[in-house]
Design a protein around this motif. Structure first.
Motif, PDB file in Angstrom:
ATOM      1  N   TYR A 185     -20.733 -56.547  30.428  1.00 39.70           N
ATOM      2  CA  TYR A 185     -20.011 -57.731  30.896  1.00 39.70           C
ATOM      3  C   TYR A 185     -20.041 -58.830  29.841  1.00 39.70           C
ATOM      4  O   TYR A 185     -19.012 -59.443  29.517  1.00 39.70           O
ATOM      5  N   PHE A 188     -15.571 -56.850  22.253  1.00 40.50           N
ATOM      6  CA  PHE A 188     -14.886 -55.772  22.959  1.00 40.50           C
ATOM      7  C   PHE A 188     -15.832 -54.589  23.139  1.00 40.50           C
ATOM      8  O   PHE A 188     -16.846 -54.475  22.466  1.00 40.50           O
ATOM      9  N   THR A 189     -15.458 -53.719  24.068  1.00 39.30           N
ATOM     10  CA  THR A 189     -16.127 -52.431  24.188  1.00 39.30           C
ATOM     11  C   THR A 189     -15.083 -51.331  24.179  1.00 39.30           C
ATOM     12  O   THR A 189     -13.939 -51.528  24.620  1.00 39.30           O
ATOM     13  N   THR A 190     -15.493 -50.188  23.642  1.00 34.30           N
ATOM     14  CA  THR A 190     -14.649 -49.000  23.688  1.00 34.30           C
ATOM     15  C   THR A 190     -15.572 -47.807  23.860  1.00 34.30           C
ATOM     16  O   THR A 190     -16.774 -47.960  24.101  1.00 34.30           O
ATOM     17  N   ARG A 205     -17.946 -58.197  26.621  1.00 33.68           N
ATOM     18  CA  ARG A 205     -16.509 -58.389  26.857  1.00 33.68           C
ATOM     19  C   ARG A 205     -16.169 -59.850  27.130  1.00 33.68           C
ATOM     20  O   ARG A 205     -15.110 -60.337  26.719  1.00 33.68           O
ATOM     21  N   GLN A 206     -17.046 -60.543  27.818  1.00 31.77           N
ATOM     22  CA  GLN A 206     -16.760 -61.905  28.248  1.00 31.77           C
ATOM     23  C   GLN A 206     -16.969 -62.924  27.139  1.00 31.77           C
ATOM     24  O   GLN A 206     -16.205 -63.897  27.028  1.00 31.77           O
ATOM     25  N   ALA A 234     -11.695 -52.641  25.988  1.00 33.94           N
ATOM     26  CA  ALA A 234     -11.708 -53.695  27.006  1.00 33.94           C
ATOM     27  C   ALA A 234     -12.354 -54.938  26.402  1.00 33.94           C
ATOM     28  O   ALA A 234     -13.269 -54.825  25.598  1.00 33.94           O
ATOM     29  N   PRO A 235     -11.886 -56.143  26.763  1.00 37.64           N
ATOM     30  CA  PRO A 235     -10.860 -56.453  27.759  1.00 37.64           C
ATOM     31  C   PRO A 235      -9.430 -56.234  27.284  1.00 37.64           C
ATOM     32  O   PRO A 235      -8.504 -56.396  28.080  1.00 37.64           O
ATOM     33  N   GLN A 236      -9.227 -55.876  26.015  1.00 41.15           N
ATOM     34  CA  GLN A 236      -7.894 -55.582  25.493  1.00 41.15           C
ATOM     35  C   GLN A 236      -7.988 -54.384  24.562  1.00 41.15           C
ATOM     36  O   GLN A 236      -9.035 -54.119  23.974  1.00 41.15           O
ATOM     37  N   ASP A 237      -6.871 -53.674  24.421  1.00 44.52           N
ATOM     38  CA  ASP A 237      -6.813 -52.616  23.422  1.00 44.52           C
ATOM     39  C   ASP A 237      -6.859 -53.224  22.026  1.00 44.52           C
ATOM     40  O   ASP A 237      -6.548 -54.405  21.826  1.00 44.52           O
TER      41      ASP A 237
END
Length: 253
Positions: free
Chosen positions: A229, A237-239, A232-233, A31-34
């Motif tokens: 938050y 990214f986070t996974t 990601r913002q 997130a926010p995208q793969d």
């Protein structure tokens, strides 16, 4: 790890071409995208998984903090780190390792660990083990036993002296020498040293990915929510390890 950035030498010639390392692409839900990661240009950075933060006899526990949350990443990292290493990623262990004389620590850093000035902070014996708090070479600053068991000789260890692993350390030069572009950030505390290290990495131009189940914090839950938050913002990214492991294991097979 020096083979990632090395010349080929003879008595007459220095061949400045680096050995070609083919990409090791893996697709990961994030997130926010793969993401598509190249493990050949990736390092997992493990922050502060040390006895003083994660062991019941460490400094945090000694000042009354419940370290149960800080121990949650241990089994995740014990599985994730060897898998990433086996698939070609670099492994970098970053943790507090202060000088015995604390000569490079400004008052603001010392205050964080001893806000009332009672002599219970960095370098003191204020943990149940009676080891100098976060002092290089001490039990207090050592990796927790479960993760020390998965360290291998090719891993890199970088001591740090601030909330960020980049300030006043060799971390940036090590990562660039490893030819790394992408960092998988793990460890504790997610909202403090992990986030500060991640933020500086992003500002230096690295691609940053926080592994949510391989980080933790002893802070209130809203701190973790804000960290996720903001990563990601604003930064990357986070996974989750559960998303990484299947792809990483296929790549390392």
């Amino acid at each position: 790890m020096t083979g990632r950035n090395a010349w080929t030498l003879s008595d007459t010639t220095a061949d400045l071409r680096r050995s070609a390392r083919g990409p090791v692409p893996v697709e990961v839900t994030a997130a926010p995208q793969d993401l598509v990661l190249d493990l050949a240009r990736t390092a997992v950075v493990v922050v502060d998984m040390q006895n003083d933060f994660c062991h019941p006899d460490g400094w945090l526990a000694g000042i009354g903090v419940d370290v149960t949350p800080a121990r949650a990443p241990i089994p995740v990292l014990a599985e994730l780190v060897p898998a990433l290493r086996g698939a070609g990623a670099a492994v970098v262990w970053v943790g507090w390792g202060n000088r015995p004389d604390r000569a490079n620590l400004p008052p603001g850093v010392l205050h964080v660990y001893d806000p009332a000035g009672t002599g219970t902070g960095i370098g003191s014996l204020s943990n149940r083990a009676g080891a100098p708090v976060l002092q290089e070479g001490s039990w207090a600053a050592a990796l927790v036993e479960e993760l020390a068991a998965v360290v291998e000789p090719g891993d890199v260890h970088v001591p740090k002296f601030r909330m960020s692993g980049f300030v006043d350390t060799v971390l940036d030069s090590v990562l660039r020498n490893l030819r790394v572009d992408t960092l998988l950030l793990t460890g504790v505390n997610a909202d403090q040293c992990v986030l500060n290290t991640l933020t500086d990495a992003a500002n230096l131009g690295y691609d940053v990915v926080m592994v949510e189940d391989a980080v933790a914090t002893t802070s209130p839950s809203f701190c973790m929510d804000a960290t996720v938050y903001n990563v990601r913002q604003c930064y990357g990214f986070t996974t989750r390890a559960a998303n990484l492991l299947p792809a990483v294991r296929r790549a390392g097979a």
